[in-house]
Scaffold this motif. Structure first.
Motif: not given
Length: 253
Positions: A42-62
């Motif tokens: 509930i602290d913004g973790t999910q939103q933060l990870v989603k933004e990182i996923v969109a910008e990384s060239d590694f395969s990162i999923q939430l």
């Protein structure tokens, strides 16, 4: 190929730094995917990870899961594509070339193991506890040291025991020691001592020892959880966190 599984709950302050560390210290060639399993942050973790996923060239999923590390790690394993699973806590940072080190051990015939650990603290007891993790003694093991295991062996064991809300890492480790299939890689992983700093080193150490002894004498999952909730559980209020600064820790790198 290695799939990294990271269970998280309210880790907005550290998850971007960890993901940056994982990307910088491994080869994309060896990492199949990085799976963040959120247990209801509930602290913004999910939103933060989603933004990182969109910008990384590694395969990162939430993905989302019921709260509880065992459930979260099993959920991550279920969607992982690698034939080596690497379970990592959100406040533990593996050594440089951790992926190659893990692959090397598997190729040698060691299907499971961990790294040595170094707490990010100068307290003499935590330094001693860190030093002891270089030995293969079962009593020196814990989830903070991370856990690699082949998919085949993980499925054979049945994954993490979801009855255990705490101590789940040690349950799996015990299974591996019983099968004589555990190796300690002689490289240091750095883990946060934040709980020790908050509650006090001797307070936490005493209660962790008590939990270990209780399990040794046959305590079940519910008894261990009740003891943990009474003596150790952090009752911190989780605040909404500005995610811009942690996000920059990933993007700027």
């Amino acid at each position: 190929m290695i799939s990294i599984v990271i269970p998280v709950l309210n880790e907005a302050q550290s998850i971007a730094v960890l993901l940056n560390h994982l990307v910088e210290n491994a080869s994309k060639e060896y990492i199949s995917d990085i799976i963040i399993v959120d247990g209801g942050s509930i602290d913004g973790t999910q939103q933060l990870v989603k933004e990182i996923v969109a910008e990384s060239d590694f395969s990162i999923q939430l993905i989302s899961s019921e709260k509880g590390r065992a459930k979260q790690m099993n959920a991550g394993a279920n969607v992982a594509s690698g034939n080596i699973l690497y379970f990592l806590h959100a406040d533990s940072f593996p050594p440089k070339n951790y992926d190659a080190l893990i692959r090397s051990e598997v190729e040698k015939g060691n299907p499971a193991g961990c790294f040595r650990m170094q707490f990010d603290s100068n307290h003499w007891w935590l330094q001693l506890a860190s030093w002891l993790t270089k030995f293969s003694w079962r009593a020196c093991r814990g989830g903070d040291q991370s856990q690699f295991i082949t998919r085949e062996l993980f499925d054979e064991i049945g994954g993490y025991d979801e009855r255990f809300i705490i101590y789940e890492d040690n349950i799996l480790i015990n299974e591996l020691y019983e099968r004589n299939k555990f190796i300690v890689i002689n490289k240091k992983l750095t883990s946060s001592a934040r709980l020790y700093r908050e509650k006090g080193v001797w307070y936490i150490q005493y209660h962790f020892w008590t939990i270990y002894v209780k399990k040794w004498f046959g305590a079940d999952a519910n008894e261990l959880l009740a003891y943990y909730n009474k003596h150790i559980k952090q009752n911190r209020k989780v605040k909404a966190t500005s995610i811009e600064s942690p996000r920059e820790a990933f993007v700027d790198k």
